[in-house]
Design a protein around this motif. Structure first.
Motif, mmCIF file in Angstrom:
data_model
loop_
_atom_site.group_PDB
_atom_site.id
_atom_site.type_symbol
_atom_site.label_atom_id
_atom_site.label_comp_id
_atom_site.label_asym_id
_atom_site.label_seq_id
_atom_site.Cartn_x
_atom_site.Cartn_y
_atom_site.Cartn_z
ATOM 1 N N GLN A 313 0.760 -1.104 -0.010
ATOM 2 C CA GLN A 313 -0.025 0.112 0.084
ATOM 3 C C GLN A 313 0.904 1.217 -0.097
ATOM 4 O O GLN A 313 0.585 2.155 -0.785
ATOM 5 C CB GLN A 313 -0.698 0.050 1.323
ATOM 6 C CG GLN A 313 -1.752 1.189 1.241
ATOM 7 C CD GLN A 313 -2.686 1.356 2.603
ATOM 8 O OE1 GLN A 313 -2.087 0.979 3.677
ATOM 9 N NE2 GLN A 313 -3.774 1.690 2.618
ATOM 10 N N ALA A 314 1.815 1.247 0.897
ATOM 11 C CA ALA A 314 2.817 2.417 0.770
ATOM 12 C C ALA A 314 3.507 2.584 -0.550
ATOM 13 O O ALA A 314 3.790 3.598 -0.919
ATOM 14 C CB ALA A 314 3.868 2.271 1.970
ATOM 15 N N ASP A 315 4.045 1.390 -1.148
ATOM 16 C CA ASP A 315 4.709 1.591 -2.404
ATOM 17 C C ASP A 315 3.834 2.269 -3.486
ATOM 18 O O ASP A 315 4.284 2.931 -4.362
ATOM 19 C CB ASP A 315 5.142 0.225 -2.632
ATOM 20 C CG ASP A 315 6.576 -0.021 -1.871
ATOM 21 O OD1 ASP A 315 6.847 0.731 -1.072
ATOM 22 O OD2 ASP A 315 6.641 -1.314 -1.894
ATOM 23 N N VAL A 316 2.483 1.689 -3.352
ATOM 24 C CA VAL A 316 1.411 2.188 -4.578
ATOM 25 C C VAL A 316 1.477 3.499 -4.368
ATOM 26 O O VAL A 316 1.125 4.177 -5.293
ATOM 27 C CB VAL A 316 0.340 1.195 -4.438
ATOM 28 C CG1 VAL A 316 -0.706 1.865 -5.239
ATOM 29 C CG2 VAL A 316 0.535 -0.280 -4.696
ATOM 30 N N THR A 317 1.123 3.948 -3.153
ATOM 31 C CA THR A 317 1.018 5.468 -2.786
ATOM 32 C C THR A 317 2.165 6.326 -3.338
ATOM 33 O O THR A 317 1.821 7.354 -3.713
ATOM 34 C CB THR A 317 0.886 5.775 -1.386
ATOM 35 O OG1 THR A 317 0.042 4.814 -0.639
ATOM 36 C CG2 THR A 317 0.597 7.174 -0.959
ATOM 37 N N THR A 318 3.482 5.728 -3.495
ATOM 38 C CA THR A 318 4.510 6.591 -3.983
ATOM 39 C C THR A 318 4.591 6.413 -5.447
ATOM 40 O O THR A 318 5.270 7.069 -6.252
ATOM 41 C CB THR A 318 5.753 5.964 -3.525
ATOM 42 O OG1 THR A 318 6.030 4.723 -4.002
ATOM 43 C CG2 THR A 318 5.854 6.192 -1.924
#
Length: 406
Positions: A313-318
């Motif tokens: 989720q954090a990676d997709v946000t970036t």
């Protein structure tokens, strides 16, 4: 829009109708005065209104996740058939066999009939309807497609419960047999072996080493059985309490479970199936991908995958694609990664995740059946050695009796 206070309670009333008939019943309200006012609007003059007393011992069976899945399917069926939401509650409530489930449906009915949204009513019962369930219903109400979302929610709950039953099936059989083996062994050591030991004292000959070992084990079991039982209960209670109160311990158990022989691969496939099913359901409901991944992490059921999905989720946000983010965790299987990539490129991620969920649920089903088939002969062999060994130890001195007489 009229609302019902979250503190509203159930009141029991007695009164008379306009034609003089005695009437009694129950009504939900914030206080007795409002309940009396609502009764007057219905043509009922209330003589007494009091809070419904709580049953100290409870009534009916507890509400299980399976009951919620059945409720979801019934509501979806009613809505698909064109039955209005409020009337759907009435029909489903009439068919509920569990009094506690019936009360829950009636409470939801009262809230919705008073003008509240379905999602608002559901959020009052977080012990039965998690945030994912409520969010999907809210999305359906806001988009005007409640019947479609209810159907998706019902399918999701049904598939989730089927998956849980498969996992329980894999774990229940060997655990049940082990418990039976322990009970049988305890009975033999505490009740049967002492009888043989009394007989052996009159033989006047040295007993075989194996028999002496079993007799010593029997003496220990007779003397300390309550300590052994209390220790086992204490260990079980401590384990359960530690899992509930210590996140670190719970996470360590989840990690260890995935590495268990035979059972570990089943648990891995089950989590993957749950991930795919939840993502497919939330994404198809129009929930943004980043928000959907948050719901998926909470529904994963395993700390290792939960942390991995939160990282995704954090990676997709970036700005990373979900395929790239999943691959970076080095935790998800190649087939899921390929289906995710195809879904992203074609704009059909929900359909691809549905296919992935079906595949891994079938894999779990087959693995459980194979595991059961493999365990049966192994467990019977262990039981045979255990019980047979005790019997042989008891009969060895009898076999040697001829030598003593001679």
């Amino acid at each position: 829009m009229a609302t019902v206070s979250p503190t509203a309670q159930i009141y029991v009333y007695k009164g008379k109708s306009k034609d003089g008939r005695q009437i009694k019943g129950e009504m939900r309200g914030s206080n007795p005065s409002l309940v009396k006012a609502q009764l007057r609007q219905q043509g009922i003059i209330a003589k007494s209104v009091r809070k419904k007393p709580k049953d100290l011992f409870g009534s009916g069976k507890p509400i299980k996740p399976g009951d919620i899945a059945t409720f979801s399917r019934q509501m979806a069926t009613m809505m698909k058939a064109g039955v209005p939401l409020v009337q759907s509650f009435e029909i489903v409530s009439d068919g509920a066999e569990n009094p506690n489930m019936k009360k829950l449906i009636d409470d939801l009915h009262a809230d919705v009939a008073a003008g509240n949204s379905f999602a608002f009513a559901l959020r009052k019962f977080p012990q039965h309807f998690d945030n994912l369930f409520c969010s999907l219903i809210e999305a359906g109400e806001n988009s005007g497609s409640l019947d479609t979302l209810l159907d998706r929610v019902a399918t999701y709950k049904e598939k989730s419960e089927q998956l849980k039953r498969k996992i329980k099936k894999a774990m229940t059989y060997p655990i049940a047999v082990i418990i039976v083996a322990i009970i049988v062994t305890a009975i033999l050591l505490i009740k049967v072996v002492p009888v043989f030991a009394d007989v052996f004292t009159g033989f006047g000959a040295d007993l075989p080493a194996f028999t002496l070992f079993v007799v010593g084990l029997s003496d220990f079991a007779q003397k300390w059985w309550f300590v052994i039982l209390a220790t086992l209960i204490a260990i079980g209670y401590a384990f359960k309490t530690a899992r509930l109160r210590s996140p670190k311990f719970s996470d360590a158990v989840d990690k260890a479970m995935l590495k268990l022989p035979a059972v570990g691969p089943i648990l891995n496939n089950a989590v993957i199936a749950r991930y795919a099913r939840t993502l497919a359901t939330t994404f198809a409901a129009g929930v943004p991908l980043v928000e959907a991944l948050g719901s998926v992490a909470g529904a994963s059921g395993n700390a290792v995958y939960r942390d991995a999905i939160l990282q995704v989720q954090a990676d997709v946000t970036t700005g990373l694609t979900i395929h790239t983010a999943l691959k970076a965790t080095d935790l998800f299987p190649v087939m899921l990664l390929q289906l995710t990539s195809i879904g992203e490129e074609s704009g059909s991620l929900d359909e691809m995740m549905e296919k992935a969920a079906d595949h891994y649920e079938e894999a779990v089903d087959n693995a459980v059946d194979n595991l059961t088939a493999l365990l049966e002969p192994m467990i019977m062999a262990v039981l045979g050695v255990l019980v047979g060994g005790l019997l042989i130890a008891m009969y060895l001195p009898i076999f040697q009796l001829g030598n003593v007489v001679g």
